[in-house]
Write a protein that holds these residues in place. Sequence first.
Motif, PDB file in Angstrom:
ATOM      1  N   HIS A  14      14.319  36.961  -9.212  1.00 49.40           N
ATOM      2  CA  HIS A  14      14.009  36.049 -10.304  1.00 49.40           C
ATOM      3  C   HIS A  14      12.908  36.656 -11.165  1.00 49.40           C
ATOM      4  N   LEU A  15      12.935  36.360 -12.456  1.00 49.88           N
ATOM      5  CA  LEU A  15      11.884  36.785 -13.370  1.00 49.88           C
ATOM      6  C   LEU A  15      11.435  35.581 -14.182  1.00 49.88           C
ATOM      7  N   ASP A  16      10.131  35.376 -14.234  1.00 47.57           N
ATOM      8  CA  ASP A  16       9.577  34.250 -14.989  1.00 47.57           C
ATOM      9  C   ASP A  16       8.587  34.815 -16.000  1.00 47.57           C
ATOM     10  N   GLY A  20       5.118  33.830 -14.392  1.00 48.81           N
ATOM     11  CA  GLY A  20       5.030  34.861 -13.366  1.00 48.81           C
ATOM     12  C   GLY A  20       4.682  36.231 -13.924  1.00 48.81           C
ATOM     13  N   ARG A  21       5.105  37.280 -13.208  1.00 45.82           N
ATOM     14  CA  ARG A  21       4.820  38.644 -13.639  1.00 45.82           C
ATOM     15  C   ARG A  21       5.814  39.127 -14.682  1.00 45.82           C
ATOM     16  N   GLY A  22       6.998  38.543 -14.694  1.00 47.70           N
ATOM     17  CA  GLY A  22       7.981  38.869 -15.712  1.00 47.70           C
ATOM     18  C   GLY A  22       8.287  40.352 -15.784  1.00 47.70           C
ATOM     19  N   ALA A  25       6.980  43.054 -13.359  1.00 50.42           N
ATOM     20  CA  ALA A  25       7.731  43.261 -12.118  1.00 50.42           C
ATOM     21  C   ALA A  25       8.860  44.260 -12.336  1.00 50.42           C
ATOM     22  N   LYS A  42      15.746  30.923 -12.195  1.00 51.86           N
ATOM     23  CA  LYS A  42      14.938  30.180 -11.238  1.00 51.86           C
ATOM     24  C   LYS A  42      15.470  28.754 -11.113  1.00 51.86           C
ATOM     25  N   PHE A 228      12.916  38.282  -4.909  1.00 53.82           N
ATOM     26  CA  PHE A 228      11.591  38.153  -5.523  1.00 53.82           C
ATOM     27  C   PHE A 228      11.557  36.870  -6.340  1.00 53.82           C
ATOM     28  N   ASP A 230       8.864  35.590  -8.210  1.00 58.41           N
ATOM     29  CA  ASP A 230       8.023  35.654  -9.420  1.00 58.41           C
ATOM     30  C   ASP A 230       7.262  34.353  -9.654  1.00 58.41           C
ATOM     31  N   ASP A 231       6.539  33.936  -8.625  1.00 59.66           N
ATOM     32  CA  ASP A 231       5.766  32.691  -8.686  1.00 59.66           C
ATOM     33  C   ASP A 231       4.313  33.028  -8.396  1.00 59.66           C
ATOM     34  N   PRO A 241       9.164  43.367  -5.954  1.00 58.70           N
ATOM     35  CA  PRO A 241      10.149  44.115  -6.746  1.00 58.70           C
ATOM     36  C   PRO A 241      10.219  45.603  -6.433  1.00 58.70           C
TER      37      PRO A 241
END
Length: 282
Positions: A14-16, A20-22, A25, A42, A228, A230-231, A241
């Motif tokens: 997941h990517l936030d 998150g790190r987006g 990551a 997510k 992953f 991403d929280d 990642p």
Amino acid sequence: MEDLGTPVLDNHLHLDPEHGRGLDAVRDFRRLGGTHLLVVNKPSWHLGVEPEAGEDFRPVFETTTEVVAAASDLLPGRAWPVLGVHPGLISRLVDERGFDPDEAADLMCAGLDRAAEYVRRGDALALKSGRPHYDVSEAVWAASNDVMRHAFSLAGDLGCAVQLHTEATDDLTEVAEWAEERDVPAHKVVKHYAGGRLAGPTPSVMSEKERLEIAAAAGDSFLMETDFVDDPDRPGAVLGPKTVPRRVRWLLEEGYDDAVANAHVETPAHVYGIDTEATLEA
């Protein structure tokens, strides 16, 4: 940037980009030799969406497709979105918002219908569905299975794969049969967070050495993932990642070249119809 001499695909993370790190990551993944990503949206509530109708899921899917486009620009290969409705949503709807299980299922199916629109347009690669991995009432279990079967019906019409979030098990032959009844071949059903062996669907193996050794020795089709999340509130949750590239390097050092080709070239082509070598060269 490390070159491992092979495509390196993380099949489920997941990517936030907001919380998150987006893309940082993605940069970590690339730096260690990662080339391709399958990015799963997510859970809707993690992005502040509490849906009342199917259309309410659209911001979740838009966030994912946008970050995937940005990730593709950073990668030597590319990224693809996998869109759907997290099966845990049914518990939020029933336990916290007063839905009955069938009403909750209807809303989740409407969300899957919206996700299917992205696959139909070529803006997403596959659907995501499943059922709770924890104990629920018989009514919630039955409704969850109805939602999953609806995802299979959509995937059968679209000719796409379905990633599943399910209970921990090494046998999902019944679920694979449900998919095949709806024109989805068993190999195009992917169990996320899988162990090294799985009857029925294709396992997306969590990238822990013990699980990977089992999968590599078995010689069957498999994928590799980190999940992953991403929280920022759970920075160590699941795997980071960098893990898949590191495990690919380890597999190559251990002499599992065929397993690496299986997980990162052959199985992605077989399951999703993607060519990780051609997209890497491009």
